[in-house]
Motif scaffolding. Structure first.
Motif, PDB file in Angstrom:
ATOM      1  N   GLY A   1       0.772  -1.244   0.000  1.00 16.65           N
ATOM      2  CA  GLY A   1       0.000   0.000   0.000  1.00 16.65           C
ATOM      3  C   GLY A   1       0.794   1.280   0.000  1.00 16.65           C
ATOM      4  N   ILE A   2       2.091   1.226  -0.302  1.00 15.87           N
ATOM      5  CA  ILE A   2       2.896   2.443  -0.446  1.00 15.87           C
ATOM      6  C   ILE A   2       3.055   2.695  -1.953  1.00 15.87           C
ATOM      7  N   PRO A   3       2.322   3.640  -2.522  1.00 12.47           N
ATOM      8  CA  PRO A   3       2.340   3.810  -3.972  1.00 12.47           C
ATOM      9  C   PRO A   3       3.617   4.473  -4.477  1.00 12.47           C
ATOM     10  N   ARG A   4       3.859   4.316  -5.755  1.00 12.86           N
ATOM     11  CA  ARG A   4       4.988   4.969  -6.395  1.00 12.86           C
ATOM     12  C   ARG A   4       4.886   6.479  -6.184  1.00 12.86           C
ATOM     13  N   GLY A   5       5.971   7.101  -5.826  1.00 14.44           N
ATOM     14  CA  GLY A   5       5.950   8.523  -5.512  1.00 14.44           C
ATOM     15  C   GLY A   5       5.991   8.781  -4.019  1.00 14.44           C
ATOM     16  N   ASP A   6       5.588   7.791  -3.226  1.00 15.07           N
ATOM     17  CA  ASP A   6       5.626   7.909  -1.761  1.00 15.07           C
ATOM     18  C   ASP A   6       6.854   7.219  -1.162  1.00 15.07           C
ATOM     19  N   TYR A   7       7.690   6.624  -2.011  1.00 17.62           N
ATOM     20  CA  TYR A   7       8.887   5.952  -1.512  1.00 17.62           C
ATOM     21  C   TYR A   7       9.996   6.047  -2.551  1.00 17.62           C
ATOM     22  N   VAL A   8      11.214   5.799  -2.113  1.00 20.51           N
ATOM     23  CA  VAL A   8      12.341   5.658  -3.029  1.00 20.51           C
ATOM     24  C   VAL A   8      13.313   4.648  -2.423  1.00 20.51           C
ATOM     25  N   VAL A   9      13.827   3.745  -3.242  1.00 24.62           N
ATOM     26  CA  VAL A   9      14.862   2.801  -2.815  1.00 24.62           C
ATOM     27  C   VAL A   9      16.206   3.381  -3.244  1.00 24.62           C
ATOM     28  N   LYS A  10      17.074   3.645  -2.272  1.00 22.31           N
ATOM     29  CA  LYS A  10      18.376   4.249  -2.542  1.00 22.31           C
ATOM     30  C   LYS A  10      19.464   3.174  -2.556  1.00 22.31           C
ATOM     31  N   VAL A  11      20.376   3.284  -3.500  1.00 22.44           N
ATOM     32  CA  VAL A  11      21.435   2.277  -3.658  1.00 22.44           C
ATOM     33  C   VAL A  11      22.799   2.960  -3.631  1.00 22.44           C
ATOM     34  N   ASN A  12      23.724   2.388  -2.884  1.00 26.62           N
ATOM     35  CA  ASN A  12      25.104   2.873  -2.846  1.00 26.62           C
ATOM     36  C   ASN A  12      26.023   1.654  -2.822  1.00 26.62           C
ATOM     37  N   ASN A  13      27.317   1.866  -2.620  1.00 29.47           N
ATOM     38  CA  ASN A  13      28.261   0.754  -2.585  1.00 29.47           C
ATOM     39  C   ASN A  13      29.369   1.053  -1.580  1.00 29.47           C
ATOM     40  N   ARG A  14      29.559   0.123  -0.623  1.00 25.21           N
ATOM     41  CA  ARG A  14      30.598   0.299   0.397  1.00 25.21           C
ATOM     42  C   ARG A  14      32.001   0.374  -0.234  1.00 25.21           C
ATOM     43  N   LYS A  15      32.180  -0.317  -1.358  1.00 24.59           N
ATOM     44  CA  LYS A  15      33.492  -0.276  -2.016  1.00 24.59           C
ATOM     45  C   LYS A  15      33.819   1.141  -2.469  1.00 24.59           C
ATOM     46  N   VAL A  16      32.795   1.870  -2.901  1.00 23.73           N
ATOM     47  CA  VAL A  16      33.012   3.259  -3.307  1.00 23.73           C
ATOM     48  C   VAL A  16      33.434   4.081  -2.098  1.00 23.73           C
ATOM     49  N   LEU A  17      32.732   3.909  -0.978  1.00 24.38           N
ATOM     50  CA  LEU A  17      33.084   4.639   0.238  1.00 24.38           C
ATOM     51  C   LEU A  17      34.486   4.263   0.703  1.00 24.38           C
ATOM     52  N   ASN A  18      34.812   2.970   0.630  1.00 25.75           N
ATOM     53  CA  ASN A  18      36.166   2.552   1.023  1.00 25.75           C
ATOM     54  C   ASN A  18      37.219   3.180   0.119  1.00 25.75           C
ATOM     55  N   GLY A  19      36.882   3.304  -1.177  1.00 20.84           N
ATOM     56  CA  GLY A  19      37.806   3.975  -2.099  1.00 20.84           C
ATOM     57  C   GLY A  19      38.001   5.430  -1.714  1.00 20.84           C
ATOM     58  N   VAL A  20      36.898   6.088  -1.332  1.00 22.27           N
ATOM     59  CA  VAL A  20      36.983   7.487  -0.892  1.00 22.27           C
ATOM     60  C   VAL A  20      37.801   7.583   0.393  1.00 22.27           C
ATOM     61  N   MET A  21      37.615   6.626   1.333  1.00 24.71           N
ATOM     62  CA  MET A  21      38.388   6.650   2.578  1.00 24.71           C
ATOM     63  C   MET A  21      39.864   6.362   2.316  1.00 24.71           C
ATOM     64  N   GLU A  22      40.129   5.560   1.279  1.00 23.93           N
ATOM     65  CA  GLU A  22      41.519   5.335   0.879  1.00 23.93           C
ATOM     66  C   GLU A  22      42.140   6.655   0.408  1.00 23.93           C
ATOM     67  N   VAL A  23      41.396   7.394  -0.410  1.00 22.57           N
ATOM     68  CA  VAL A  23      41.865   8.701  -0.884  1.00 22.57           C
ATOM     69  C   VAL A  23      42.041   9.661   0.291  1.00 22.57           C
ATOM     70  N   ALA A  24      41.137   9.555   1.292  1.00 21.42           N
ATOM     71  CA  ALA A  24      41.198  10.443   2.466  1.00 21.42           C
ATOM     72  C   ALA A  24      42.272  10.024   3.462  1.00 21.42           C
ATOM     73  N   GLY A  25      42.876   8.840   3.264  1.00 19.39           N
ATOM     74  CA  GLY A  25      43.958   8.409   4.142  1.00 19.39           C
ATOM     75  C   GLY A  25      43.527   7.688   5.392  1.00 19.39           C
ATOM     76  N   VAL A  26      42.288   7.102   5.402  1.00 21.86           N
ATOM     77  CA  VAL A  26      41.854   6.333   6.576  1.00 21.86           C
ATOM     78  C   VAL A  26      41.584   4.882   6.206  1.00 21.86           C
ATOM     79  N   LEU A  27      42.118   4.425   5.108  1.00 21.59           N
ATOM     80  CA  LEU A  27      42.048   3.012   4.742  1.00 21.59           C
ATOM     81  C   LEU A  27      43.343   2.629   4.036  1.00 21.59           C
ATOM     82  N   ASP A  28      43.972   1.603   4.544  1.00 18.54           N
ATOM     83  CA  ASP A  28      45.226   1.093   3.983  1.00 18.54           C
ATOM     84  C   ASP A  28      44.938  -0.266   3.350  1.00 18.54           C
ATOM     85  N   PRO A  29      44.922  -0.394   1.997  1.00 21.47           N
ATOM     86  CA  PRO A  29      44.598  -1.670   1.340  1.00 21.47           C
ATOM     87  C   PRO A  29      45.497  -2.821   1.765  1.00 21.47           C
ATOM     88  N   SER A  30      46.710  -2.529   2.232  1.00 23.94           N
ATOM     89  CA  SER A  30      47.634  -3.591   2.630  1.00 23.94           C
ATOM     90  C   SER A  30      47.470  -4.003   4.094  1.00 23.94           C
TER      91      SER A  30
END
Length: 494
Positions: free
Chosen positions: A161-190
């Motif tokens: 009973g939740i019609p289209r327009g009343d909801y949205v399914v959002k998608v992301n990826n932890r690998k992308v965030l980990n890549g960003v944290m690698e760039v930010a210097g808080v993730l060491d791949p090794s």
């Protein structure tokens, strides 16, 4: 305490818990049955696991690390093994997938519904026991499984009973965030363990972006944040430059999926893991588009990270976008009712072998509250027809009536309290939300008839509602005993 004085237990629900009564249970079951129908249509099988797992099997993945036993209700068994109530339905699935790996099909697609328990700080609308409704696919690394989970979640929301327009399914990826944290210097791949505590704080901070806003998240990325109650939460200790990289990721959503993907590619830079995550998001978007799931239903959104520590790839969240009034009368969006993602390392804890998995969990109580807010609860919560007792020594006659009604598929009961006061019987029927009361005294019995009293009409009169639509409808009718079922069906149909 004086001698002889009895100390009685207090009749109260434990803090952070609640009781569910008739209509609530019926409404929840109707909603879960509808969701189960969607899951079943997608080829998923039902699974029920024990409410209790070993602490070792559950693992430590909850974000509430400052709580006793890190957020779970745990105790030591007599053989000194530590046991705990499950905090979600995913960790037990990982144990099942490992324990029965030689018997289950691969991939294994299952859904599960039931209560879970978290030893977290209770608050308004936040309970320590709550229902979840999960669907997972174990045994395939294909992001087509992630896309399918998102499509199924979208279908489930629309089905209940939740019609289209009343909801949205959002998608992301932890690998992308980990890549960003690698760039930010808080993730060491090794060295995966390095900066692990800081990454956990970053994850939890981003996950609270809707509640805390940019300033609150920035504070948690830095030295920390003090909330309105004065409690201080330690931050990740990132420099302003590092925090800026992370905040760039949070605000990377653009008007189209393609534009969002392009912005994420810029942010992950040379990170191989980050690039892999962006490619997966691009594939998921293409698969969903091919299935007819456009941006009016499912979108790419880098603001979604999910707080649990076991996600390794795509993550999802279902947000209801319609407005409600909060406890202070202010307008706000209803918010998230479901979340999930890919957790490729959870089963590996048991087997030592990589077993990819992905799934979604619906917060049952929140979704049911949303349906109430929209007036879309479909369950029938009408009470039973009540057969009243006028003559105590004619109970067999009343039992015969109620048996006829039940055999005809009509929900009914005989009044089993003290029949001396007839008014109390009608009060009881009102409290049971009964549509009709059946009455037969000795006079009616001698004439072979029963009286059907329309309690819904009585309620309308009591609340001073307009009676125009009811003026041709008698408040009660007399009918032959042999026609009880037919006459009652007619009254109920009205």
């Amino acid at each position: 305490m004086s001698e002889g004085k009895i100390r009685r237990p207090r009749a109260e629900t434990p803090k952070g818990f609640r009781d569910y009564f008739g209509a609530e249970v019926t409404e929840r079951k109707a909603m879960l049955d509808a969701i189960a129908g969607v899951y079943h249509r997608y080829g998923f099988e039902a699974l029920e696991t024990s409410a209790v797992e070993t602490v070792e099997a559950l693992g430590k993945f909850l974000p509430d690390v400052d709580r006793p036993n890190e957020g779970v209700f745990a105790w030591q068994d007599e053989d000194e093994a530590w046991m705990a109530l499950r905090y979600d339905l995913t960790a037990p699935l990982a144990r099942v997938a490992a324990q029965y790996r030689n018997d289950l099909p691969s991939p294994y697609r299952r859904y599960a519904m039931g209560p879970v328990w978290r030893n977290e700080k209770p608050g308004p609308g936040r309970f320590r026991q709550f229902y979840q409704c999960d669907a997972d696919t174990v045994g395939t690394g294909s992001v087509a499984a992630d896309a399918e989970i998102c499509a199924m979640l979208s279908d489930a929301l629309e089905t209940v009973g939740i019609p289209r327009g009343d909801y949205v399914v959002k998608v992301n990826n932890r690998k992308v965030l980990n890549g960003v944290m690698e760039v930010a210097g808080v993730l060491d791949p090794s060295d995966a363990a390095r900066f692990e505590a800081e990454r956990g704080i970053v994850l939890r901070a981003i996950d609270k972006i809707d509640r805390l806003g940019d300033a609150g998240v920035r504070a948690l990325l830095g030295e920390g944040r003090k909330d309105e109650s004065g409690d201080f939460t330690k931050g990740a200790g990132l420099s302003s430059e590092q925090a800026e990289v992370v905040m760039g990721f949070v605000s990377a959503k653009r008007d189209s999926g393609a534009a969002t993907v392009a912005r994420l590619r810029e942010l992950v830079g040379a990170s191989l893991l980050g690039a892999e995550g962006v490619n997966e998001l691009e594939t998921i978007a293409a698969l969903l588009d091919a299935g007819g799931y456009g941006s009016d239903r499912i979108v790419l959104d880098p603001g979604v990270v999910r707080g649990l520590g076991y996600y390794t790839g795509p993550v999802f969240e279902a947000e209801l976008t319609f407005e409600i009034l909060d406890e202070k009368g202010r307008k706000r969006q209803f918010g998230s009712v479901a979340g999930g993602g890919r957790y490729d390392d959870l089963v590996k804890r048991f087997t030592g072998q990589a077993v990819p998995a992905t799934g979604i969990s619906i917060g049952v109580d929140r979704l049911l509250a949303a349906l109430h807010a929209k007036g879309r609860v479909a369950a029938d919560t009408t009470g039973p027809v009540v057969v009243t007792v006028m003559d105590r020594d004619r109970m067999a006659d009343y039992m015969s009536m109620v048996a006829d009604l039940r055999n005809a598929g009509i929900r009914a009961e005989v009044y089993l309290g003290n029949p001396k006061n007839f008014g109390n019987q009608l009060k009881y029927a009102d409290k049971r939300h009964s549509p009709v009361a059946v009455i037969q005294g000795s006079d009616e019995a001698a004439r072979g008839v029963v009286v059907l009293k329309d309690l819904i009409l009585g309620a309308k009169i009591a609340e001073n509602a307009t009676l125009e639509e009811w003026k041709d409808r008698p408040a009660q009718v007399e009918t032959p005993r042999g026609e009880l079922v037919a006459a009652l069906r007619k009254m109920l149909a009205q």
